[in-house]
Design an enzyme around this catalytic site. Structure first.
Site, short mmCIF file in Angstrom:
data_model
loop_
_atom_site.label_atom_id
_atom_site.label_comp_id
_atom_site.label_asym_id
_atom_site.label_seq_id
_atom_site.Cartn_x
_atom_site.Cartn_y
_atom_site.Cartn_z
N GLY A 170 0.74 -1.27 -0.03
CA GLY A 170 -0.08 -0.08 -0.01
C GLY A 170 0.72 1.23 -0.04
O GLY A 170 0.27 2.18 0.16
N LYS A 188 6.37 17.02 -4.53
CA LYS A 188 6.66 17.45 -3.13
C LYS A 188 7.95 18.26 -2.83
O LYS A 188 7.92 19.30 -2.11
CB LYS A 188 7.42 16.02 -2.41
CG LYS A 188 5.89 15.09 -1.99
CD LYS A 188 6.60 13.56 -1.71
CE LYS A 188 5.22 12.79 -1.35
NZ LYS A 188 5.74 11.34 -1.05
N1 HSE Z 1 3.27 6.85 -2.76
C1 HSE Z 1 3.83 7.82 -1.99
C2 HSE Z 1 5.13 7.34 -1.50
C3 HSE Z 1 2.85 8.05 -0.74
O1 HSE Z 1 5.57 6.07 -1.89
O2 HSE Z 1 6.09 7.79 -0.62
C4 HSE Z 1 3.05 9.17 -0.16
O3 HSE Z 1 3.07 10.34 -0.81
#
Ligand code: HSE
Length: 368
Positions: A170, A188
Site C-alpha cells: 500500500g 513534493k
Molecule cells: N506513494 C507515496 C510514497 C505515498 O511512496 O511515498 C506518500 O506520498
C-alpha cells in the site's frame, strides 16, 4: 470544529478513526461513493451537501487525484471553509489558483501530510523560515522508491519483484509510475521549495528523472564503489538564483541518506542559522498520513493558515555541474567505465536531463 470529510479510502478512514471521540473536532459528514454506516457521521454523495452546510467550517480532502478533488476544494474555499488536504499533486498543480483564493477568502489552508506523510516537515519548515533564510531543501521524499532501492541494494532483488511488493504493502500511488518516474517526489520538492523560498516555481523548469530503468547490474556497480543509489530531490537558493531537480543520486555508504531503510523518508533543510536539520519517519501509509492531517486540523483550530506568503513566479536555473553514472548510449566525455556504464566528466543538471529526454531507455544517477 465540524468537519466535512471528502473521501473514505486509506487516508480518509484514518482521519475518521483518529478524530472519533475528540471533543474539539467531529467529522459530521463524509462524501463517499460506497454505502458506509458511520455511528457519528452522515455519508453523503453530493458535494453540495457539505459545501452548502453552514454548520461545517472545515473540509478535509482525502480523495486524491486532481479532479474532482480540486473543484471540491475550490468550492469549499469559495464558501469560506478551511481546507486540510494530503494531496500534493493538487496543491502543487493548482498552487497559483489556490493560494491567492485562500488569501482573498481569509480561510486556513494546510497540507502537512502532502510531503513526508507523518513527518512534521512542512510545519517545521514554516517555523524554520520565521527566523532564518532557508538555503536548501530536499532529500528522500518517496517511500515506494526508497523501498525498491533499499531491497535491491540489501537483498539483490530485481526491480519488478520489489515494485509488486511495494504495491501490495500500500505504499505506491494508484498509478505506480507516479512514484517510480519521480513525479510524486517532484510535486513534493516543488511544494517544499515554494514554501521555503516564498516563491511559486515554474514547474516546467524543474527536471525529474526516476528509477524505472535501474537494473541489478547497476546496483552491483554501485556496491563495488561503496555507493548507494537513492532518489533524491533538491531545491537550493543561492542569492537570487533557485535550482531544483529530482534524480537518482549515488551517496557514499555511511552518509545519512544511504542508511534510510524500507519505505522511510529523510528530508532536510539547510538554514542560515540552524544549518542542516533532517527529519526521518514514515512517509506514507494510513495512520502516519492521517496523523498529520489531524495535526493540521489542530493548527486550524489555533488559526494557523498557510505556511508562507504566496510568492512570485520563479524559473529554476540548473547550471550546477555534476559527475554522472550513465548506462545506455552516452556519447559525451567519459572519465571512466564501470562495466558497460560510463562515469562522465562534469555535466550540468540541465544538460544531463535534456540528454535523458532524448534517451529515455538510459539510466542516469548523479554522483554526490
Ligand atoms: N506513494 C507515496 C510514497 C505515498 O511512496 O511515498 C506518500 O506520498
Amino acid at each position: 470544529m465540524k468537519i466535512g470529510l471528502l473521501g473514505f479510502g486509506v487516508v480518509g478512514r484514518g482521519v475518521y478513526e483518529i478524530t472519533e471521540g475528540r471533543d474539539d473536532m467531529q467529522v459530521t459528514k463524509v462524501l463517499c461513493l460506497e454505502d458506509v454506516q458511520l455511528p457519528d457521521a452522515e455519508a453523503v454523495r453530493d458535494i453540495r451537501q457539505i459545501v452548502e452546510d453552514d454548520s461545517i467550517d472545515t473540509v478535509v480532502e482525502a480523495m486524491g487525484g486532481l479532479h474532482p478533488a480540486y473543484d471540491f476544494v475550490r468550492a469549499a474555499i469559495v464558501a469560506g471553509k478551511n481546507v486540510v488536504t494530503s494531496n500534493k499533486a493538487l496543491v502543487c498543480t493548482f498552487y497559483d489558483e489556490l493560494l491567492p483564493l485562500v488569501k482573498e477568502k481569509g480561510v486556513c489552508f494546510r497540507c502537512t501530510a502532502a510531503v513526508g506523510g507523518g513527518i512534521g516537515w512542512l510545519s517545521e519548515l514554516e517555523r524554520a523560515r520565521r527566523v532564518q533564510e532557508i538555503r536548501e531543501v530536499g532529500g528522500i521524499m518517496n517511500g515506494t522508491c526508497n523501498y525498491i532501492l533499499d531491497n535491491m541494494t540489501r537483498l539483490g532483488l530485481n526491480y519488478d519483484d520489489v515494485l509488486k511488493q511495494a504495491q501490495k504493502l500500500g505504499y505506491a500511488e494508484a498509478n505506480p509510475s507516479t512514484d517510480v518516474d519521480g513525479i510524486d517526489t517532484w510535486h513534493k520538492v516543488i511544494l517544499s521549495a515554494n514554501i521555503a523560498f516564498g516563491v511559486s516555481l515554474d514547474k516546467d523548469s524543474v527536471p525529474v528523472a526516476g528509477i524505472r530503468n535501474i537494473q541489478a547490474q547497476d546496483v552491483e556497480n554501485f556496491k563495488a564503489h561503496g555507493l548507494v543509489c537513492k532518489l533524491i530531490s533538491t531545491g537550493k537558493r543561492d542569492g537570487g538564483v533557485i535550482s531544483a531537480y529530482v534524480q537518482p543520486t549515488l551517496v557514499r555508504e555511511g552518509e545519512p541518506e544511504a542508511a534510510v531503510p524500507m519505505n522511510y523518508n529523510l528530508i532536510t533543510f539547510v538554514g542560515a542559522t540552524s544549518e542542516r536539520m533532517s527529519f526521518f519517519g514514515q512517509g506514507a501509509g494510513r495512520y502516519p498520513t492521517a496523523y498529520n492531517v489531524v495535526q493540521d486540523l489542530v493548527d486550524v483550530l489555533a488559526g494557523r493558515g498557510f505556511y508562507a506568503p504566496y510568492g512570485g513566479k520563479v524559473t529554476a536555473v540548473n547550471e550546477e555541474k555534476l559527475t554522472w553514472y550513465v548506462r545506455g548510449g552516452w556519447n559525451g566525455s567519459v572519465k571512466e567505465h564501470w562495466g558497460s556504464a560510463a562515469v562522465t566528466e562534469p555535466v550540468s543538471v540541465a544538460e544531463m536531463h535534456a540528454w535523458l529526454k532524448e534517451n529515455s531507455n538510459a539510466f542516469i544517477a548523479a554522483i554526490r
